[in-house]
Motif scaffolding. Sequence first.
Motif, short mmCIF file in Angstrom:
data_model
loop_
_atom_site.label_atom_id
_atom_site.label_comp_id
_atom_site.label_asym_id
_atom_site.label_seq_id
_atom_site.Cartn_x
_atom_site.Cartn_y
_atom_site.Cartn_z
N LEU A 135 0.73 -0.61 0.12
CA LEU A 135 0.00 0.04 0.13
C LEU A 135 0.83 1.47 -0.27
CD1 LEU A 135 -2.14 -0.71 2.56
CD2 LEU A 135 -2.48 -1.79 0.43
N GLU B 268 -12.26 9.96 -8.70
CA GLU B 268 -11.41 9.18 -8.42
C GLU B 268 -12.67 8.12 -7.90
OE1 GLU B 268 -10.68 7.59 -3.86
OE2 GLU B 268 -9.47 9.01 -4.09
N ASP C 150 -10.26 -1.12 -7.13
CA ASP C 150 -9.94 -0.55 -6.04
C ASP C 150 -9.48 1.34 -5.42
OD1 ASP C 150 -8.16 -0.09 -2.78
OD2 ASP C 150 -6.67 -1.31 -3.04
N LYS C 151 -10.50 1.57 -4.96
CA LYS C 151 -9.70 3.10 -4.82
C LYS C 151 -8.51 3.27 -4.28
CE LYS C 151 -14.32 5.55 -3.67
NZ LYS C 151 -15.06 6.00 -2.46
N ALA C 152 -7.64 3.02 -3.93
CA ALA C 152 -6.45 3.54 -3.30
C ALA C 152 -5.26 3.57 -4.60
CB ALA C 152 -5.44 2.63 -2.47
N ARG D 134 -6.78 6.39 -6.82
CA ARG D 134 -6.40 7.70 -5.74
C ARG D 134 -4.17 7.81 -6.30
NH1 ARG D 134 -7.15 5.87 -1.25
NH2 ARG D 134 -9.45 6.64 -1.33
#
Length: 872
Positions: free
Chosen positions: A405, A746, A769-771, A774
């Motif tokens: 991450l 996003e 996955d939003k991350a 982003r």
Amino acid sequence: MTTVADSPARPRAPWWFNLAGQLLQPWVRIRRDPAEPASLLRAGVPVCYVIERDGFSDALILQRACREAGLPNPMQPLAGTRRRRSVFALARRDGSLLGRNRKRNPNEPLRQLVHSLEGMPERDIQIVPVSIYVGRAPSRDSGWFRVLFSENWVMVGRFRRMLALLLNGRDTVVHFSAPVSLRQTLDESGGITPERFSRKVARVLRTHFHRIRAAVIGPDLSHRRTVVDAVLNAEPVRAAIAASAAKEKTSYAKAWRKAHKLVLEIAADYSHPVVRSASFLLGNFWNKLYDGISMHHFDKARAAAPGHEVIYVPCHRSHADYLLMSYQLHVSGVVVPHIAAGVNLNLPVIGPILRRGGAFFLRRSFKGNALYSVIFNEYVAQLIDRGVPMEYFIEGGRSRTGRLLAPRAGMLAMTIRAFLRAPRRPVLFQPVYIGYEKLMEGKSYIGELSGQPKEKESLLGLLRGLKVLRERYGHVALNFGEPIELTPLLDAASNDWRAAGTDPETKPEWLGAVTDRLAEQIQVNINRAADVNPINLLALALLATPKHAMAESDLLTQLELGKALLEELPYSDRITLTPMNPTAIVAYGEQMGWIQRVRHPLGDVLTATGERAVLLSYFRNNVLHLTATAAWVACCFLNNRRMSRPSILRLGRIIYPFIQGELFLPWDADGFVAQLQATIDFFVRRGLLESTNDGRSLERSPGQDDGAFQLKVIARSLVQAFERYYITIAALAKNGPHTMTAAELESACTLTAQRLSLLNELTAPEFFDKALFRGFIQKLRERRIVWTDDAGKLDYDAALEGMVRDARVILSREVRHSILKITPGGDREATEPARLPADSDVAALHERHVDAERREHERRSGDDRRDPSSDD
């Protein structure tokens, strides 16, 4: 083996001493460190041993260890002196034996040794520090009662020592340190008096023994109260308490009690007996859960640690990470670190146990609580100031996708500022890759990625989770990456960084950049220490097919290709790769329940169905970075049969910053291009690509050929990333400039990806996955392709159109049109984004490009010969 000569034969020990040694022998098993300490000594120079604590049992153990190692007997008189023994202790217990006082000055033996050298410059004595530990780490066959009598910081009495020997004597470690030349040390001291010199040497030896004991059994943190008091008495905390009292209009005493409660909420209550007891229990627990736990490159990490404040920074895959790291470090002879844990784990019963195992708790957010923030920062500073090793996860939480991450650098910033305040002990960050073959939390991860709320940790949930003991989870690997020293980073950032710690309230301008650079380097080094297990290789192959099924012969070929790629083009020297051959990998995958075999007369088919396929995406993502260069080259031939080598490299340079940001790759742009060149050469050697036009042009075989199929399998591990990129830039261009905020973009991208996933039955929850969206948007902003206007809306550069054109090289027309149709875009048409050129046939464009290059080459060289490799 060469040994140091003994002194002339004289009485060495009383008969009763030798008798006691014989009686003790069955109860004690000695492990020497190093195994051959005689190699440390100089021949012909008298040897005097020094032990940390005075004790009859320590003398017996030392004598036996020296006899077994071929060293001089410590119970013999010391040659050239009046000493009756060649050993003395730094710490002596006052007391009586048979009514006789035994008060003695511990510095007296050193003074005697110094006097023996006076007037004889040719004489020398070797002082060998010897550390003796009984029962440091109870083994699996140890009784529960034994852990209470293993080694600690307390100077125990004779009865307790006797019990320790009877219960734990078979786990006795005798550590011989390098000898100290008394003559050399005396000459370097500049002629000080023997009394001052003996005090100085004794002080150095005490420090040495303290450091060795701290490294072996952990720091002396038995008094939690002293740490709490130190935090509350620190000037920043006292000022924060006063500010809190003024803000809340309460008394200082009431604000102090609030601060005291916060420190107790945070602080660990490290207990050596609890750590040793937990180690004993976890040994059985891991044996029920896993088939084995292996550590790689730990010897390098251990060699780099002495003299440093060590901060362990592993990747975060599972709740088991905390326990695995602590257990493995403990049984390997390294002190268990203090671990930063989320306050959500401070559960009844469990919380106190974790706290005594070294866990200190932090809240998810410090926002709006200035007092808590100051107290936590001060607590971290106190740990670093006391030389306590720490462990924390800079990802902020467990990865639900298997990828690293984006780092959250809060703890790193606290660590750096604490070091700046008191830079006495250099800080070393130790990245650790943790690799699993099956996860206990796998099903819950799928649910969370699919939109279900995260299940809150609770004692009842933990009890329900005990059913995991019914399953087997394969092997676990802990790979220690290349350590990162903080001081060189600070030197590169500022020449006067040491002055920055004088005012704890001042935040240097360069601190943010250093913290971000450190965070990224930690993630890069974690990835550079990846372990490639059989499940990773199976996931890379099977998930690249539409139905997650392959003929057994094709799967074996693909596994062999994957292993060859990693062996011939190693990502780093710390990567570890399963030794299993393809046939054994398939058999292991069936045994673990990840794949199943479908029998067929024309050849068996191996498949991963349903939930298994979704879970396998986690293990594919663990090692996705290792195949990034190969996947990019293969992607260029998904929709094109021929491409020029310069085009592949040029497009690689353009796309690399975004792949690097997502996968934490280690190279700069030139390094990535070099890797691409090596990968292309590998594919040419394997016959997957054909090199023509003096190596400037590359061509794959027809689509139905085995080589084309193998390239397609490699390419599809990265295609989803390019689809996400295209979703983002298509949504931007379709809606137009000055119409969307970053948050709105996003959300639009996430919804589009979810919809596309449903329509195409993608078994990769991280696709939406939003991350990841982003992170890509942030990279666009960093490169000034996208920026925010005065109204907070996004505007973009013409380079965005070039990115869309480049995407057509990789993504098929069908995929692009599907994305454009689904992407929300106001009143604009759903066929093409605004301001973008019309579509064209990419394969034809590259045909013309290759032909133009060939004609130019022929014009310059006058040579119409084909590349010899094209005849293969």
